[in-house]
Scaffold this motif. Sequence first.
Motif, PDB file in Angstrom:
ATOM      1  N   CYS A 150      16.085 -11.473 -34.768  1.00  0.00           N
ATOM      2  CA  CYS A 150      16.649 -11.786 -33.463  1.00  0.00           C
ATOM      3  C   CYS A 150      16.074 -13.118 -32.969  1.00  0.00           C
ATOM      4  CB  CYS A 150      16.329 -10.673 -32.470  1.00  0.00           C
ATOM      5  SG  CYS A 150      16.867 -11.006 -30.777  1.00  0.00           S
ATOM      6  N   SER A 151      16.935 -13.964 -32.453  1.00  0.00           N
ATOM      7  CA  SER A 151      16.468 -15.261 -31.954  1.00  0.00           C
ATOM      8  C   SER A 151      15.742 -15.125 -30.616  1.00  0.00           C
ATOM      9  CB  SER A 151      17.656 -16.211 -31.799  1.00  0.00           C
ATOM     10  OG  SER A 151      18.590 -15.677 -30.885  1.00  0.00           O
ATOM     11  N   ASN A 152      15.918 -13.989 -29.938  1.00  0.00           N
ATOM     12  CA  ASN A 152      15.295 -13.796 -28.628  1.00  0.00           C
ATOM     13  C   ASN A 152      13.971 -13.037 -28.718  1.00  0.00           C
ATOM     14  OD1 ASN A 152      15.310 -13.991 -25.737  1.00  0.00           O
ATOM     15  ND2 ASN A 152      15.882 -11.837 -25.677  1.00  0.00           N
ATOM     16  N   CYS A 153      13.980 -11.865 -29.350  1.00  0.00           N
ATOM     17  CA  CYS A 153      12.765 -11.031 -29.365  1.00  0.00           C
ATOM     18  C   CYS A 153      12.038 -11.026 -30.706  1.00  0.00           C
ATOM     19  CB  CYS A 153      13.108  -9.605 -28.960  1.00  0.00           C
ATOM     20  SG  CYS A 153      14.123  -8.709 -30.155  1.00  0.00           S
ATOM     21  N   GLY A 154      12.676 -11.539 -31.772  1.00  0.00           N
ATOM     22  CA  GLY A 154      12.016 -11.604 -33.071  1.00  0.00           C
ATOM     23  C   GLY A 154      12.130 -10.354 -33.917  1.00  0.00           C
ATOM     24  N   GLU A 155      12.881  -9.341 -33.479  1.00  0.00           N
ATOM     25  CA  GLU A 155      13.066  -8.120 -34.273  1.00  0.00           C
ATOM     26  C   GLU A 155      13.706  -8.480 -35.614  1.00  0.00           C
ATOM     27  OE1 GLU A 155      12.881  -4.098 -35.221  1.00  0.00           O
ATOM     28  OE2 GLU A 155      12.071  -5.058 -33.430  1.00  0.00           O
ATOM     29  N   GLU A 156      13.159  -7.935 -36.698  1.00  0.00           N
ATOM     30  CA  GLU A 156      13.656  -8.268 -38.025  1.00  0.00           C
ATOM     31  C   GLU A 156      14.805  -7.348 -38.419  1.00  0.00           C
ATOM     32  OE1 GLU A 156      10.306  -8.061 -40.606  1.00  0.00           O
ATOM     33  OE2 GLU A 156       9.458  -9.943 -39.875  1.00  0.00           O
ATOM     34  N   PHE A 157      15.849  -7.941 -38.997  1.00  0.00           N
ATOM     35  CA  PHE A 157      17.024  -7.182 -39.441  1.00  0.00           C
ATOM     36  C   PHE A 157      17.266  -7.320 -40.940  1.00  0.00           C
ATOM     37  CE2 PHE A 157      18.386  -8.666 -35.101  1.00  0.00           C
ATOM     38  CZ  PHE A 157      18.111  -7.478 -34.478  1.00  0.00           C
ATOM     39  N   HIS A 158      16.440  -8.088 -41.642  1.00  0.00           N
ATOM     40  CA  HIS A 158      16.710  -8.403 -43.041  1.00  0.00           C
ATOM     41  C   HIS A 158      16.732  -7.184 -43.940  1.00  0.00           C
ATOM     42  CE1 HIS A 158      12.508  -7.906 -44.266  1.00  0.00           C
ATOM     43  NE2 HIS A 158      12.220  -8.442 -43.079  1.00  0.00           N
ATOM     44  N   HIS A 159      16.150  -6.080 -43.534  1.00  0.00           N
ATOM     45  CA  HIS A 159      16.069  -4.903 -44.387  1.00  0.00           C
ATOM     46  C   HIS A 159      17.134  -3.866 -44.071  1.00  0.00           C
ATOM     47  CE1 HIS A 159      13.960  -3.851 -40.784  1.00  0.00           C
ATOM     48  NE2 HIS A 159      12.921  -4.577 -41.113  1.00  0.00           N
ATOM     49  N   HIS A 160      18.158  -4.225 -43.316  1.00  0.00           N
ATOM     50  CA  HIS A 160      19.210  -3.259 -42.993  1.00  0.00           C
ATOM     51  C   HIS A 160      19.951  -2.852 -44.257  1.00  0.00           C
ATOM     52  CE1 HIS A 160      22.939  -5.527 -43.615  1.00  0.00           C
ATOM     53  NE2 HIS A 160      22.176  -6.581 -43.390  1.00  0.00           N
TER      54      HIS A 160
END
Length: 143
Positions: free
Chosen positions: A51-61
């Motif tokens: 996420c560009s705002n909070c930094g939550e990672e999504f690469h492992h979805h």
Amino acid sequence: MTDTQGLTPQKAPIHEDRPTKPALWKGWRGRCPKCGEGKLLHSYLKVNDSCSNCGEEFHHHRADDGPAYLTILIVGHLMAPLMHYMAFEWRPSPWVMASVFSTGCLAASLYLLPHLKGVVVAYQWARRMHGFDKTSEQKVSAA
């Protein structure tokens, strides 16, 4: 007499609350399921790495084919009764039926697919599936 020290239940780690319904709504809108501000998708179906705002990672979805199956299910259940009704109520020519419902299926599928991809990724995030659980990563790195 008997040692019950090893049988005492361990306290589960306390997780931050991740309500599913708000996360699904944020995913439907194509936003980060955590903060609701950053973009989840950076093109039609490409999920951002974080996420560009909070930094939550999504690469492992692991959305994979789930959004496509859901799209087919929904579009099929919408179009089949409409097709049946139109065929028996108005009796249009086969070319009219083919053109109207091909266009309708294509438009509905193209609309639903990115929204359902966001919903699937957001559901995985809310349910802590496929690497979205930070405590499991901490356990692996600690070992």
